[in-house]
Design a protein around this motif. Structure first.
Motif, mmCIF file in Angstrom:
data_model
loop_
_atom_site.group_PDB
_atom_site.id
_atom_site.type_symbol
_atom_site.label_atom_id
_atom_site.label_comp_id
_atom_site.label_asym_id
_atom_site.label_seq_id
_atom_site.Cartn_x
_atom_site.Cartn_y
_atom_site.Cartn_z
ATOM 1 N N GLU A 272 9.777 33.845 9.034
ATOM 2 C CA GLU A 272 8.588 33.420 8.294
ATOM 3 C C GLU A 272 7.550 34.540 8.232
ATOM 4 O O GLU A 272 6.914 34.765 7.200
ATOM 5 C CB GLU A 272 7.977 32.179 8.967
ATOM 6 C CG GLU A 272 8.818 30.920 8.850
ATOM 7 C CD GLU A 272 8.700 30.280 7.482
ATOM 8 O OE1 GLU A 272 7.632 29.746 7.162
ATOM 9 O OE2 GLU A 272 9.691 30.341 6.727
ATOM 10 N N ASP A 294 5.029 24.781 1.409
ATOM 11 C CA ASP A 294 4.471 24.177 2.620
ATOM 12 C C ASP A 294 4.016 22.745 2.351
ATOM 13 O O ASP A 294 4.176 21.865 3.210
ATOM 14 C CB ASP A 294 3.304 25.015 3.143
ATOM 15 C CG ASP A 294 3.766 26.308 3.791
ATOM 16 O OD1 ASP A 294 4.975 26.432 4.061
ATOM 17 O OD2 ASP A 294 2.925 27.199 4.013
ATOM 18 N N GLN A 298 5.422 19.150 4.230
ATOM 19 C CA GLN A 298 4.540 18.213 4.920
ATOM 20 C C GLN A 298 4.462 16.841 4.276
ATOM 21 O O GLN A 298 3.888 15.924 4.860
ATOM 22 C CB GLN A 298 3.124 18.797 5.005
ATOM 23 C CG GLN A 298 3.045 20.137 5.717
ATOM 24 C CD GLN A 298 3.552 20.063 7.140
ATOM 25 O OE1 GLN A 298 3.394 19.048 7.820
ATOM 26 N NE2 GLN A 298 4.196 21.132 7.596
ATOM 27 N N ASN A 319 8.800 22.363 13.317
ATOM 28 C CA ASN A 319 7.931 22.796 14.405
ATOM 29 C C ASN A 319 8.285 24.210 14.851
ATOM 30 O O ASN A 319 7.418 25.007 15.214
ATOM 31 C CB ASN A 319 8.063 21.818 15.576
ATOM 32 C CG ASN A 319 6.970 22.027 16.620
ATOM 33 O OD1 ASN A 319 5.853 22.401 16.291
ATOM 34 N ND2 ASN A 319 7.299 21.780 17.871
ATOM 35 N N TYR A 321 9.456 26.591 12.895
ATOM 36 C CA TYR A 321 8.881 27.510 11.916
ATOM 37 C C TYR A 321 7.416 27.805 12.257
ATOM 38 O O TYR A 321 6.979 28.954 12.282
ATOM 39 C CB TYR A 321 8.937 26.909 10.507
ATOM 40 C CG TYR A 321 10.299 26.845 9.880
ATOM 41 C CD1 TYR A 321 11.064 27.992 9.699
ATOM 42 C CD2 TYR A 321 10.825 25.642 9.425
ATOM 43 C CE1 TYR A 321 12.305 27.947 9.095
ATOM 44 C CE2 TYR A 321 12.066 25.584 8.821
ATOM 45 C CZ TYR A 321 12.804 26.736 8.662
ATOM 46 O OH TYR A 321 14.037 26.681 8.071
ATOM 47 N N THR A 322 6.654 26.736 12.507
ATOM 48 C CA THR A 322 5.216 26.881 12.715
ATOM 49 C C THR A 322 4.899 27.608 14.014
ATOM 50 O O THR A 322 4.157 28.601 14.031
ATOM 51 C CB THR A 322 4.549 25.496 12.715
ATOM 52 O OG1 THR A 322 4.841 24.833 11.479
ATOM 53 C CG2 THR A 322 3.047 25.625 12.871
ATOM 54 N N ARG A 323 5.475 27.124 15.119
ATOM 55 C CA ARG A 323 5.177 27.710 16.424
ATOM 56 C C ARG A 323 5.708 29.139 16.517
ATOM 57 O O ARG A 323 5.059 30.027 17.077
ATOM 58 C CB ARG A 323 5.778 26.850 17.532
ATOM 59 C CG ARG A 323 5.139 25.476 17.660
ATOM 60 C CD ARG A 323 5.958 24.545 18.527
ATOM 61 N NE ARG A 323 6.132 25.065 19.873
ATOM 62 C CZ ARG A 323 7.321 25.157 20.472
ATOM 63 N NH1 ARG A 323 8.423 24.820 19.840
ATOM 64 N NH2 ARG A 323 7.406 25.610 21.703
ATOM 65 N N LYS A 325 6.182 31.296 14.054
ATOM 66 C CA LYS A 325 5.400 32.217 13.232
ATOM 67 C C LYS A 325 4.082 32.564 13.909
ATOM 68 O O LYS A 325 3.635 33.723 13.873
ATOM 69 C CB LYS A 325 5.136 31.622 11.849
ATOM 70 C CG LYS A 325 4.438 32.598 10.893
ATOM 71 C CD LYS A 325 4.307 32.022 9.505
ATOM 72 C CE LYS A 325 3.725 33.057 8.546
ATOM 73 N NZ LYS A 325 2.410 33.548 8.928
#
Length: 367
Positions: A272, A294, A298, A319, A321-323, A325
């Motif tokens: 990412e 995105d 969501q 999760n 991907y987010t954490r 990145k």
């Protein structure tokens, strides 16, 4: 949309330790999954052929900027991606799972065991059929088998077409944007061959039952339920199916699961980060694509689909991907990409679970 042998197992031992591999009729799983996969979105022959050709070219074009941004350049020739449809992805996925779990075709003896292998195959095929309509691409580091591992980049063109239509974005830009992510995974594994061994060793430890008795598993499950009622379980270990999975595992399996989750979080977060770092220079409409993509991630799903997605771990994947990145962005921002790449040295330099949440702790320990 992916060195040190942590599992303590040599490759030759995996067939004996991974009982899962022999308990699934993989050919049956592939056949069931291919038949159950949803039809591709309607397209003309021209649109289909154009998408296939453009994805192949985008996979080649993405390699150089990804190598430049990551500073991971093994110097090898850029391999061709394989552009496939949904049933073909199901077949590829079953082959990869067969290798990962150390299983050949089911060697179960007797009609009852053979039936059980087919039931497990049908269940696996049904899961893969569901996933096949959502996955855009994948780098398979296990393609070719453990003995002749060559790795392969797969791009599922019907799904790329479906999502770019849904998002109403420029197809050429979206296809290159997708390839930036997946090619990053290819670069990660090709520049660091030990990663595939680390992953397969962790899978070996995760699926080794270690002779456990059912009573021990049930006892741990009871402890988990009591902890949930008292609110004692940590958020990281109690969320959804991951928390339940950890609850019934012995400590070696929990450690293996943690290694796989951390590795997945790192690989996805790194990809990412690279997408956003490369994107503006090579994808003119990247800001629009990122925003709409995105938003799509969501958006709320129908209740039944939400349940299925949770059971299959899609929420955990998002999760990651987010954490991941956030971790990569922070470390690269503080020390630069060159020093960040120390992370790929061996299993000991990968982040620990707590370090994913607090990047400075990884910097202090490793750098």
């Amino acid at each position: 949309m992916s060195g040190t042998s942590p599992g303590g197992l040599e490759r030759g031992d995996r067939g004996n330790n991974l009982s899962v591999g022999g308990a699934v009729d993989w050919s049956f799983a592939a056949g069931v999954g291919a038949k159950l996969s949803r039809p591709a979105p309607p397209t003309t022959d021209y649109t289909r052929d154009q998408a296939i050709a453009e994805l192949a070219e985008s996979a080649r074009a993405a390699e150089l900027p990804v190598r430049e941004v990551t500073h991971l350049n093994e110097g090898a020739e850029v391999p061709e991606a394989r552009i496939i449809d949904r049933p073909q992805w199901v077949h590829a996925a079953t082959e990869s799972m067969k290798v990962m779990t150390g299983g050949g075709e089911s060697s179960s003896k007797g009609p009852a065991a053979g039936l059980a292998a087919k039931v497990a195959g049908a269940q696996t095929g049904a899961v893969l059929a569901f996933i096949s309509s959502g996955i855009l691409g994948q780098y398979d580091p296990f393609a070719g088998g453990l003995g002749d591992r060559r790795g392969e980049l797969l791009l599922v063109y019907p799904n790329v077409i479906a999502v770019e239509r849904q998002l109403r974005v420029k197809p050429a830009d979206f296809r290159l944007w997708v390839c930036l992510h997946e090619v990053t995974h290819r670069v990660q594994f090709r520049a660091n061959p030990w990663l595939a061994d680390h992953m397969s060793d962790s899978l070996a430890a995760l699926t080794d039952d270690a002779g456990e008795q059912v009573g021990e598993v049930i006892g741990r499950l009871g402890e988990y339920v009591r902890a949930q009622r008292k609110g004692e379980a940590s958020e990281a270990n109690s969320s959804g199916v991951i928390g339940l999975l950890r609850a019934v595992q012995a400590e070696p399996q929990r450690q293996a699961l943690d290694r796989l989750l951390v590795l997945g979080t790192l690989l996805e977060g790194h990809a990412e980060h690279v997408m956003d770092a490369v994107g503006p220079a090579v994808v003119p409409t990247v800001a629009t694509i990122r925003r709409r993509f995105d938003d799509r991630r969501q958006r709320k799903q129908p209740p039944l689909q939400r349940i299925i997605r949770t059971l299959l771990g899609f929420d955990a994947k998002l999760n990651q991907y987010t954490r991941g990145k956030v971790f990569v962005d922070e470390v690269v921002g503080r020390v630069g990409m060159h020093r960040f790449n120390t992370i790929w040295t061996n299993a000991e330099t990968l982040p620990l679970p707590a370090e994913i949440e607090e990047p400075q702790r990884w910097i202090d320990r490793v750098l």
